[in-house]
Enzyme design. Sequence first.
Site, PDB file in Angstrom:
ATOM      1  N   ALA A  34      19.943 -33.391  23.062  1.00 11.19           N
ATOM      2  CA  ALA A  34      19.248 -32.836  21.917  1.00 11.19           C
ATOM      3  C   ALA A  34      19.682 -33.214  20.509  1.00 11.19           C
ATOM      4  N   PHE A  77      26.827 -34.364  31.332  1.00  9.85           N
ATOM      5  CA  PHE A  77      27.902 -34.407  30.401  1.00  9.85           C
ATOM      6  C   PHE A  77      27.460 -33.488  29.005  1.00  9.85           C
ATOM      7  N   ALA A  78      26.261 -33.041  28.927  1.00 15.76           N
ATOM      8  CA  ALA A  78      25.750 -32.352  27.821  1.00 15.76           C
ATOM      9  C   ALA A  78      26.583 -31.015  27.482  1.00 15.76           C
ATOM     10  N   GLU A  80      28.151 -28.006  24.506  1.00 15.30           N
ATOM     11  CA  GLU A  80      28.989 -27.518  23.289  1.00 15.30           C
ATOM     12  C   GLU A  80      30.421 -27.898  23.706  1.00 15.30           C
ATOM     13  N   THR A 120      36.164 -29.918  32.664  1.00 16.85           N
ATOM     14  CA  THR A 120      37.142 -29.844  32.005  1.00 16.85           C
ATOM     15  C   THR A 120      38.393 -29.300  32.554  1.00 16.85           C
ATOM     16  N   ASP A 121      39.727 -29.772  32.647  1.00 18.31           N
ATOM     17  CA  ASP A 121      40.911 -29.073  32.860  1.00 18.31           C
ATOM     18  C   ASP A 121      41.206 -27.917  32.202  1.00 18.31           C
ATOM     19  N   GLU A 122      40.618 -27.525  31.016  1.00 18.61           N
ATOM     20  CA  GLU A 122      40.766 -26.325  30.511  1.00 18.61           C
ATOM     21  C   GLU A 122      40.278 -24.925  31.325  1.00 18.61           C
ATOM     22  N   SER A 148      36.259 -22.716  27.075  1.00 21.00           N
ATOM     23  CA  SER A 148      36.559 -23.024  28.282  1.00 21.00           C
ATOM     24  C   SER A 148      36.095 -22.176  29.405  1.00 21.00           C
ATOM     25  N   LYS A 151      32.424 -23.152  30.292  1.00 20.89           N
ATOM     26  CA  LYS A 151      32.540 -24.333  31.238  1.00 20.89           C
ATOM     27  C   LYS A 151      32.928 -23.872  32.660  1.00 20.89           C
ATOM     28  N   LEU A 203      48.651 -30.879  11.769  1.00 22.48           N
ATOM     29  CA  LEU A 203      49.300 -30.144  13.027  1.00 22.48           C
ATOM     30  C   LEU A 203      48.998 -28.833  12.989  1.00 22.48           C
ATOM     31  N   ARG A 211      48.977 -32.356  25.167  1.00 25.20           N
ATOM     32  CA  ARG A 211      47.743 -32.932  25.945  1.00 25.20           C
ATOM     33  C   ARG A 211      47.859 -33.948  27.012  1.00 25.20           C
TER      34      ARG A 211
HETATM   35  P1  NAD Z   1      30.155 -34.170  22.515  1.00 27.12           P
HETATM   36  O1  NAD Z   1      30.447 -32.812  21.616  1.00 27.12           O
HETATM   37  O2  NAD Z   1      30.879 -35.301  22.079  1.00 27.12           O
HETATM   38  O3  NAD Z   1      28.908 -34.478  23.116  1.00 27.12           O
HETATM   39  C1  NAD Z   1      27.956 -33.566  23.542  1.00 27.12           C
HETATM   40  C2  NAD Z   1      26.614 -34.185  23.454  1.00 27.12           C
HETATM   41  O4  NAD Z   1      25.818 -33.226  24.110  1.00 27.12           O
HETATM   42  C3  NAD Z   1      25.999 -34.493  22.212  1.00 27.12           C
HETATM   43  O5  NAD Z   1      25.252 -35.793  22.372  1.00 27.12           O
HETATM   44  C4  NAD Z   1      24.831 -33.387  21.945  1.00 27.12           C
HETATM   45  O6  NAD Z   1      24.013 -33.794  21.207  1.00 27.12           O
HETATM   46  C5  NAD Z   1      24.577 -33.198  23.353  1.00 27.12           C
HETATM   47  N1  NAD Z   1      23.917 -31.602  23.718  1.00 27.12           N
HETATM   48  C6  NAD Z   1      24.767 -30.339  23.167  1.00 27.12           C
HETATM   49  N2  NAD Z   1      23.787 -29.593  23.477  1.00 27.12           N
HETATM   50  C7  NAD Z   1      22.732 -30.141  24.203  1.00 27.12           C
HETATM   51  C8  NAD Z   1      21.598 -29.423  24.824  1.00 27.12           C
HETATM   52  N3  NAD Z   1      21.386 -28.001  24.658  1.00 27.12           N
HETATM   53  N4  NAD Z   1      20.614 -30.244  25.443  1.00 27.12           N
HETATM   54  C9  NAD Z   1      20.873 -31.580  25.473  1.00 27.12           C
HETATM   55  N5  NAD Z   1      21.980 -32.164  24.748  1.00 27.12           N
HETATM   56  C10 NAD Z   1      22.744 -31.307  24.266  1.00 27.12           C
HETATM   57  O7  NAD Z   1      31.201 -34.078  23.784  1.00 27.12           O
HETATM   58  P2  NAD Z   1      32.069 -34.674  24.816  1.00 27.12           P
HETATM   59  O8  NAD Z   1      33.392 -34.922  24.167  1.00 27.12           O
HETATM   60  O9  NAD Z   1      31.371 -36.319  24.988  1.00 27.12           O
HETATM   61  O10 NAD Z   1      32.012 -34.063  26.329  1.00 27.12           O
HETATM   62  C11 NAD Z   1      31.270 -34.446  27.277  1.00 27.12           C
HETATM   63  C12 NAD Z   1      31.326 -33.458  28.484  1.00 27.12           C
HETATM   64  O11 NAD Z   1      32.694 -33.758  28.815  1.00 27.12           O
HETATM   65  C13 NAD Z   1      31.104 -31.918  28.080  1.00 27.12           C
HETATM   66  O12 NAD Z   1      30.658 -31.613  29.463  1.00 27.12           O
HETATM   67  C14 NAD Z   1      32.766 -31.739  28.084  1.00 27.12           C
HETATM   68  O13 NAD Z   1      33.032 -30.352  28.331  1.00 27.12           O
HETATM   69  C15 NAD Z   1      33.395 -32.818  29.033  1.00 27.12           C
HETATM   70  N6  NAD Z   1      34.781 -33.060  28.854  1.00 27.12           N
HETATM   71  C16 NAD Z   1      35.350 -33.398  27.663  1.00 27.12           C
HETATM   72  C17 NAD Z   1      36.606 -33.725  27.278  1.00 27.12           C
HETATM   73  C18 NAD Z   1      36.913 -34.409  26.121  1.00 27.12           C
HETATM   74  O14 NAD Z   1      38.251 -34.682  25.942  1.00 27.12           O
HETATM   75  N7  NAD Z   1      36.134 -34.669  25.047  1.00 27.12           N
HETATM   76  C19 NAD Z   1      37.599 -33.834  28.432  1.00 27.12           C
HETATM   77  C20 NAD Z   1      36.873 -33.211  29.558  1.00 27.12           C
HETATM   78  C21 NAD Z   1      35.651 -32.887  29.891  1.00 27.12           C
HETATM   79  O1  DAU Z   2      41.402 -30.759  28.198  1.00 27.22           O
HETATM   80  C1  DAU Z   2      39.994 -31.318  27.927  1.00 27.22           C
HETATM   81  C2  DAU Z   2      39.295 -30.806  26.639  1.00 27.22           C
HETATM   82  O2  DAU Z   2      39.853 -31.751  25.714  1.00 27.22           O
HETATM   83  C3  DAU Z   2      37.853 -30.882  26.542  1.00 27.22           C
HETATM   84  O3  DAU Z   2      37.248 -29.811  27.445  1.00 27.22           O
HETATM   85  C4  DAU Z   2      37.378 -30.324  25.390  1.00 27.22           C
HETATM   86  O4  DAU Z   2      36.048 -30.802  25.077  1.00 27.22           O
HETATM   87  C5  DAU Z   2      37.977 -31.532  24.137  1.00 27.22           C
HETATM   88  O5  DAU Z   2      37.610 -31.089  22.955  1.00 27.22           O
HETATM   89  C6  DAU Z   2      39.549 -31.371  24.258  1.00 27.22           C
HETATM   90  O6  DAU Z   2      40.040 -29.899  23.986  1.00 27.22           O
HETATM   91  P1  DAU Z   2      41.149 -29.746  23.086  1.00 27.22           P
HETATM   92  O7  DAU Z   2      41.167 -28.357  22.348  1.00 27.22           O
HETATM   93  O8  DAU Z   2      42.481 -29.959  23.590  1.00 27.22           O
HETATM   94  O9  DAU Z   2      41.056 -30.862  21.979  1.00 27.22           O
HETATM   95  P2  DAU Z   2      40.901 -30.937  20.236  1.00 27.22           P
HETATM   96  O10 DAU Z   2      40.869 -32.424  20.113  1.00 27.22           O
HETATM   97  O11 DAU Z   2      40.272 -29.938  19.636  1.00 27.22           O
HETATM   98  O12 DAU Z   2      42.729 -30.862  20.299  1.00 27.22           O
HETATM   99  C7  DAU Z   2      43.842 -31.471  20.854  1.00 27.22           C
HETATM  100  C8  DAU Z   2      45.114 -30.703  20.350  1.00 27.22           C
HETATM  101  O13 DAU Z   2      45.354 -30.995  19.175  1.00 27.22           O
HETATM  102  C9  DAU Z   2      45.026 -29.044  20.547  1.00 27.22           C
HETATM  103  O14 DAU Z   2      46.335 -29.077  20.943  1.00 27.22           O
HETATM  104  C10 DAU Z   2      44.967 -28.578  19.175  1.00 27.22           C
HETATM  105  C11 DAU Z   2      45.462 -29.752  18.337  1.00 27.22           C
HETATM  106  N1  DAU Z   2      44.908 -29.969  16.889  1.00 27.22           N
HETATM  107  C12 DAU Z   2      43.698 -30.105  16.665  1.00 27.22           C
HETATM  108  C13 DAU Z   2      43.001 -30.595  15.602  1.00 27.22           C
HETATM  109  C14 DAU Z   2      41.345 -30.715  15.512  1.00 27.22           C
HETATM  110  C15 DAU Z   2      45.774 -30.037  15.711  1.00 27.22           C
HETATM  111  O15 DAU Z   2      47.018 -29.988  15.965  1.00 27.22           O
HETATM  112  N2  DAU Z   2      45.172 -30.380  14.707  1.00 27.22           N
HETATM  113  C16 DAU Z   2      43.766 -30.549  14.517  1.00 27.22           C
HETATM  114  O16 DAU Z   2      43.294 -31.008  13.330  1.00 27.22           O
END
Ligand code: NAD
Ligand code: DAU
Length: 335
Positions: A34, A77-78, A80, A120-122, A148, A151, A203, A211
């Site tokens: 999207a 993967f899509a 929020e 996700t592990d969350e 979470s 998810k 932080l 993490r």
């Molecule tokens: P991201 O936010 O970087 O990307 C999400 C993508 O989904 C974007 O390209 C967005 O445009 C698209 N999207 C959002 N809503 C949509 C909709 N309604 N229709 C079509 N497309 C849509 O996310 P990410 O970090 O790449 O995470 C991808 C997947 O992995 C997610 O399901 C997330 O829960 C999971 N995940 C992420 C992490 C992490 O550390 N980032 C860890 C474990 C699991």
């Molecule tokens: O564990 C998997 C998850 O990891 C995924 O499901 C999520 O999509 C992904 O966003 C991520 O979630 P977190 O909340 O762990 O990630 P984030 O990068 O937001 O933050 C990582 C850690 O750092 C968390 O303890 C919050 C902290 N943090 C985050 C930001 C943005 C800070 O201390 N300072 C910051 O500016």
Amino acid sequence: MRVLVTGGAGFIGANFVQQTVRERPDVQVTVLDALTYAGNRDSLAPVADAIDFVHGDITDTDLVDRLVAASDAVVHFAAESHNDNSLQDPWPFLHTNIIGTYSLLQAVRKHDVRYHHISTDEVYGDLELDDPERFTEATAYNPSSPYSSTKASSDMLVRAWTRSFGVRATLSNCSNNYGPYQHVEKFIPRQITNVLTGVRPRLYGDGLNVRDWIHVDDHNSAVWAVLDRGRTGQTYLIGADGETSNRVVVESILDVLGQSPDAFDFVTDRPGHDRRYAIDSTLLRTELGWTPRYADFRAGLEATIAWYREHEDWWGPQKAATEQAYAAAGESVTK
Ligand code: NAD
Ligand code: DAU
């Protein structure tokens, strides 16, 4: 093999598509995305000529039905994906993560298409810093945030559609990813790009939250292991033994970029902030023979910092608006 990748313009999805095009010439990829604030077509530029890109929403059931009917497998993967955003406005998380997953499940059910669900592990909540246990496939769900919990809801839909309707689904729950093309709202890219733009890293709380970091390419090689060899209905936890406190991550970024290790600020904590995540990936390793390539987190972090140094054209346009959003949400320096 024709694979429909939802969210393929996001961080993990774009790396998955690039890895697939590089390593699997027999796979034809279609991306459905999207292009929300988190999606970026530039993340697919290196493979643009090798894939089909469809700009659309996963809750658009007619579009999803048509694309799924033309696919052999869906990798979903899509989402929020950012916890902080879910605390400001949960609705888009319910819309995309729950209704969007429902829409895909109905289509794969109708057309009997293989489905892999990225989670996700969350969903398991958090651990104490000194808890001897790590998350396993048997850990009870206990999500903390709007993100979470949506998810977790989507995982439950997948399990129900598998059992009730025979959908050929697998699930994977991964820990925190890092690597290229991650949006600057997320912790590691935010701090790297802060330092690169002369701003002190930030932080949350006391900085001691832990993490379990994994390189995005290792997450995606595990997804392919599950697609190739995973059992229908099975959940696989993905992790690379990367437990690190946020403070140590920030000190490492500062060190790599030649700054003093204490050149950071503590800021307002995240409400409901999960303390620690830790993955036991024994099932994935023993049953499917997967191992991570980036065993050394520091080396992977250095490569990621180098990528952000070289790609300001990719992240620069997102940076100011992202920092304005954090400020508008009330983030302020505490010490
Ligand atoms: P991201 O936010 O970087 O990307 C999400 C993508 O989904 C974007 O390209 C967005 O445009 C698209 N999207 C959002 N809503 C949509 C909709 N309604 N229709 C079509 N497309 C849509 O996310 P990410 O970090 O790449 O995470 C991808 C997947 O992995 C997610 O399901 C997330 O829960 C999971 N995940 C992420 C992490 C992490 O550390 N980032 C860890 C474990 C699991
Ligand atoms: O564990 C998997 C998850 O990891 C995924 O499901 C999520 O999509 C992904 O966003 C991520 O979630 P977190 O909340 O762990 O990630 P984030 O990068 O937001 O933050 C990582 C850690 O750092 C968390 O303890 C919050 C902290 N943090 C985050 C930001 C943005 C800070 O201390 N300072 C910051 O500016």
